[in-house]
Scaffold this motif. Structure first.
Motif, short mmCIF file in Angstrom:
data_model
loop_
_atom_site.label_atom_id
_atom_site.label_comp_id
_atom_site.label_asym_id
_atom_site.label_seq_id
_atom_site.Cartn_x
_atom_site.Cartn_y
_atom_site.Cartn_z
N ARG A 1 0.82 -1.21 0.00
CA ARG A 1 0.00 0.00 0.00
C ARG A 1 0.86 1.26 0.00
O ARG A 1 0.38 2.33 -0.34
N PHE B 1 -6.68 -5.55 -2.44
CA PHE B 1 -6.69 -6.60 -1.43
C PHE B 1 -7.44 -6.09 -0.21
O PHE B 1 -7.13 -5.00 0.30
N ASN B 2 -8.42 -6.86 0.25
CA ASN B 2 -9.22 -6.46 1.41
C ASN B 2 -9.79 -5.05 1.25
O ASN B 2 -9.85 -4.26 2.20
N GLY B 3 -10.21 -4.74 0.02
CA GLY B 3 -10.85 -3.47 -0.25
C GLY B 3 -9.92 -2.28 -0.38
O GLY B 3 -10.38 -1.14 -0.50
N LYS B 4 -8.60 -2.52 -0.37
CA LYS B 4 -7.65 -1.42 -0.45
C LYS B 4 -6.66 -1.64 -1.59
O LYS B 4 -6.23 -2.77 -1.85
N HIS C 1 -3.28 -1.71 -3.72
CA HIS C 1 -1.86 -1.99 -3.51
C HIS C 1 -1.14 -1.86 -4.86
O HIS C 1 -1.73 -2.15 -5.90
#
Length: 253
Positions: free
Chosen positions: A121, A137-140, A142
């Protein structure tokens, strides 16, 4: 395999060529492979791409290779403390690939571990992310960072045994272990080579399997920024503290 060489020049023999890539350990002037850097300057190898947290200071460390115009590109996270580094970059004489500090360390470690790339990130939404693959990944978001593999790596350690097992001294450990693993050939300079078997296995920071060539030498160990106080001010401060403690003791009595 015989790993111990008599000098930095001998340890680099047959490895240097114009346009090569080098991973260099150290942080500022702490833990830098100063003897190997001096040998590269002496050899005159040019058009170098060097992956290192920074480029030393003016006239010392990697700064000497900048001064002699032997460096074509730096892969770094920090330009400060080196006016020539900044001047060459701003004037367009030097290519610079900026990396967040943790990203640079992980790129070196990944290269040494055979990992082609990783997602992070750090740098998302900044110029660091430009042109790089983005995944969620997991809504964020990268961004993809690639591992760094170089032709050689040069590092500095405190102690070694003839097999190349290395022990670093406190903060001088910094970028040295990941830089060491990133090179196809690793050359280490150390303050002391001790007999085989005398190092406690639990104190070894880098196994000898990563180290191909080794030298022992005397190091200058410059201080990057010396900060001192005037003696009178320091003495007055000590005196004030003593007076305050005496007054408090009297009150308690």
């Amino acid at each position: 395999m015989k790993k111990v060489y008599p000098s930095a020049d001998a340890a680099l023999e047959g490895l240097l060529f114009d346009g090569m890539t080098i991973a260099s350990g150290g942080f500022g002037l702490c833990g830098i492979p100063e003897l190997l850097i001096a040998a590269i300057e002496k050899a005159g190898t040019k058009d170098l791409t060097i992956a290192s947290n920074n480029a030393g200071v003016d006239g010392f460390g990697l700064g000497v290779l900048l001064a002699t115009r032997q460096v074509k590109k730096m892969i770094s996270s920090y330009v400060g403390e080196n006016a020539e580094f900044m001047r060459q970059y701003l004037s367009g004489e030097l290519e610079l690939e900026f990396n967040p500090q943790g990203t640079l360390a992980e790129r070196l470690r990944a290269g040494g571990a055979g990992i082609g790339g990783f997602y992070t990130r750090t740098g998302v939404g900044t110029v660091i992310a430009e042109g790089k693959d983005v995944k969620v990944f997991n809504g964020k978001e990268h961004i993809l960072e690639t591992g760094i593999v170089t032709d050689i790596s040069i590092v500095k350690a405190w102690k070694a045994d003839p097999s190349g097992n290395l022990v670093f001294r406190k903060t001088a450990r910094n970028f040295n272990p990941p830089a060491a693993t990133a090179g196809k050939v690793c050359i280490a300079e150390v303050e002391e080579i001790v007999p085989l078997g005398s190092l406690d296995p639990d104190t070894i920071h880098l196994p000898g399997i990563y180290v191909h060539r080794l030298i022992q030498g005397r190091h200058e160990k410059r201080i990057e920024n010396r900060t001192t106080r005037k003696r009178e001010a320091a003495q007055a401060e000590v005196g004030t503290g003593s007076d305050a403690r005496a007054a408090n003791t009297k009150k308690e009595a």
